[in-house]
Write a protein that holds these residues in place. Structure first.
Motif, short mmCIF file in Angstrom:
data_model
loop_
_atom_site.label_atom_id
_atom_site.label_comp_id
_atom_site.label_asym_id
_atom_site.label_seq_id
_atom_site.Cartn_x
_atom_site.Cartn_y
_atom_site.Cartn_z
N SER A 262 0.86 -1.19 0.00
CA SER A 262 0.00 0.00 0.00
C SER A 262 0.89 1.24 0.00
N LEU A 263 1.90 1.21 -0.84
CA LEU A 263 2.90 2.30 -0.89
C LEU A 263 2.21 3.65 -1.09
N ASP A 264 2.62 4.63 -0.31
CA ASP A 264 2.06 5.98 -0.39
C ASP A 264 2.14 6.48 -1.85
N PRO A 265 0.99 6.85 -2.45
CA PRO A 265 1.00 7.29 -3.87
C PRO A 265 1.89 8.52 -4.09
N ALA A 266 2.16 9.27 -3.01
CA ALA A 266 3.03 10.45 -3.17
C ALA A 266 4.48 10.02 -3.46
N LEU A 267 4.81 8.76 -3.17
CA LEU A 267 6.16 8.27 -3.47
C LEU A 267 6.17 7.81 -4.92
N LYS A 268 6.68 8.66 -5.79
CA LYS A 268 6.62 8.37 -7.24
C LYS A 268 7.77 9.09 -7.94
N ASP A 269 7.85 8.89 -9.27
CA ASP A 269 8.84 9.57 -10.11
C ASP A 269 10.28 9.21 -9.75
N PHE A 270 10.51 7.96 -9.37
CA PHE A 270 11.88 7.52 -9.08
C PHE A 270 12.57 7.11 -10.38
N ASP A 271 13.82 7.55 -10.51
CA ASP A 271 14.60 7.20 -11.71
C ASP A 271 15.16 5.79 -11.60
N LEU B 61 5.57 -0.71 -7.46
CA LEU B 61 6.93 -0.35 -7.91
C LEU B 61 6.88 0.22 -9.33
N MET B 62 6.06 -0.40 -10.18
CA MET B 62 5.96 0.08 -11.56
C MET B 62 5.35 1.48 -11.59
N ARG B 63 4.34 1.69 -10.71
CA ARG B 63 3.71 3.01 -10.65
C ARG B 63 4.69 4.07 -10.15
N ALA B 64 5.54 3.68 -9.21
CA ALA B 64 6.46 4.66 -8.59
C ALA B 64 7.65 5.01 -9.49
N THR B 65 7.82 4.29 -10.60
CA THR B 65 8.97 4.53 -11.49
C THR B 65 8.65 5.67 -12.46
N ALA B 66 9.60 6.58 -12.62
CA ALA B 66 9.43 7.69 -13.57
C ALA B 66 9.55 7.16 -15.00
N PRO B 67 8.91 7.82 -15.98
CA PRO B 67 9.14 7.43 -17.37
C PRO B 67 10.64 7.48 -17.67
N GLY B 68 11.15 6.44 -18.29
CA GLY B 68 12.60 6.35 -18.55
C GLY B 68 13.37 5.76 -17.39
N GLY B 69 12.69 5.59 -16.25
CA GLY B 69 13.36 5.05 -15.05
C GLY B 69 13.53 3.54 -15.13
N THR B 70 14.37 3.02 -14.22
CA THR B 70 14.72 1.59 -14.26
C THR B 70 14.37 0.91 -12.94
N VAL B 71 13.83 -0.30 -13.07
CA VAL B 71 13.56 -1.12 -11.88
C VAL B 71 14.53 -2.30 -11.89
N TYR B 72 15.16 -2.58 -10.75
CA TYR B 72 15.93 -3.81 -10.55
C TYR B 72 15.15 -4.64 -9.55
N LEU B 73 14.61 -5.76 -10.03
CA LEU B 73 13.74 -6.56 -9.18
C LEU B 73 14.33 -7.96 -9.00
N GLY B 74 14.68 -8.31 -7.77
CA GLY B 74 15.23 -9.65 -7.48
C GLY B 74 14.18 -10.49 -6.78
N LEU B 75 13.87 -11.64 -7.37
CA LEU B 75 12.80 -12.50 -6.84
C LEU B 75 13.27 -13.95 -6.72
N TYR B 76 12.59 -14.72 -5.87
CA TYR B 76 12.93 -16.15 -5.76
C TYR B 76 12.53 -16.90 -7.02
N LEU B 77 13.46 -17.72 -7.47
CA LEU B 77 13.26 -18.50 -8.70
C LEU B 77 12.45 -19.77 -8.40
N ARG B 78 11.41 -19.99 -9.21
CA ARG B 78 10.61 -21.22 -9.04
C ARG B 78 11.31 -22.39 -9.75
#
Ligand SMILES: C[S@@+](CC[C@H](N)C(=O)[O-])C[C@H]1O[C@@H](n2cnc3c(N)ncnc32)[C@H](O)[C@@H]1O
Length: 253
Positions: A94-103, A124-141
């Motif tokens: 429930s990330l605060d919607p004001a936390l956004k536009d991260f590069d 996380l996708m919503r909080a990313t700025a256009p052109g911004g990058t997400v590094y997402l590490g998840l457990y492999l099935r």
């Protein structure tokens, strides 16, 4: 608020802070952006990743569900003397919607620990700025994931008191040593973590865990306006086939 995960990490990170230099080496090998404006450390725990990000970004926001981990993070940030890091208590579901536009959004070993990981990933996708990058590490099935879930449920249900938990951690640490010796491998393959017992606890005791394949996560990003690729498959920070990392760049607004 996911209280069970909060309580697990409240007692975990204050006891097991990883080795900063090793965390830094891993992150600088992984992140390709030389410099960004704003970075989000989503699930910052002990705070070391926020400190590394603070060398690459003008401003860093670290968020975590665990208040005691945030206290540990505050101490680490103070010891590192960084003034461009803000630490906030947030549930990523429930990330605060004001936390956004991260590069740059760094979320390593976190999203799959929520009861609803998809809510975390969408935030996380919503909080990313256009052109911004997400590094997402998840457990492999893998085919072993159901076995892991069974052992984890058994440990949490029947072996959860302090003495029983210690027995479990010592047992799996001993088993790891024997198997590694027989295979002629390094015993602790994760250089930034303090002990095999600590890794066993983080593996078998978190309240929630979901496993994913790189393809389904790449597909999720693509459907949401990102270009995505798997940049580490089993050979990252924990070389033991547990986490894969997807790098995704937001192409749509
Ligand atoms: C395995 S640790 C990873 C810490 C750090 N990202 C790293 O790479 O070393 C998982 C962290 O995610 C946090 N966490 C789990 N679920 C969360 C949620 N729903 N919202 C915010 N933080 C969460 C935990 O409190 C814990 O600090």
């Amino acid at each position: 608020m996911d209280v069970a995960t909060k309580e697990f990490y409240d007692q975990y990170w204050p006891r097991f802070v990883p080795i900063y230099e090793e965390t830094k080496k891993y992150m600088l090998r992984t992140i390709t952006e030389p410099h960004v404006g704003r970075a989000l450390d989503a699930g910052c725990g002990h705070g070391l990743c926020s400190i590394v990000l603070s060398e690459l970004a003008d401003q860093v926001t670290g968020v975590d569900i665990s208040t005691d981990s945030l206290d540990t993070a505050r101490q680490q940030v103070a010891m590192a003397g960084r003034s461009n890091i803000t630490l906030l208590h947030q549930d990523l579901q429930s990330l605060d919607p004001a936390l956004k536009d991260f590069d740059l959004v760094w979320c390593w070993g976190v999203a799959m620990m929520a009861p609803d990981p998809m809510k975390v990933m969408h935030n996380l996708m919503r909080a990313t700025a256009p052109g911004g990058t997400v590094y997402l590490g998840l457990y492999l099935r893998t085919w072993l994931s159901p076995v892991h879930q069974l052992v984890r449920h058994t440990c949490r249900t029947f072996m959860n008191g302090p003495r029983r938990k210690k027995l479990v951690c010592d047992f799996f640490a001993g088993l790891t040593r024997v198997v590694c010796r027989l295979r002629g491998e390094e015993i602790n393959r994760r250089p930034d973590n303090v002990s095999i017992q600590a890794q066993v606890e983080d593996w078998y005791y978190p309240p929630y865990k979901t496993f994913y394949t790189p393809d389904e996560i790449i597909d999720l990003f693509r459907r949401n306006g990102f270009q995505a690729e798997c940049i580490q498959d089993r050979l990252g920070r924990m070389k033991s086939a547990t986490i894969f990392v997807v790098r995704a760049v937001k192409t749509a607004g």
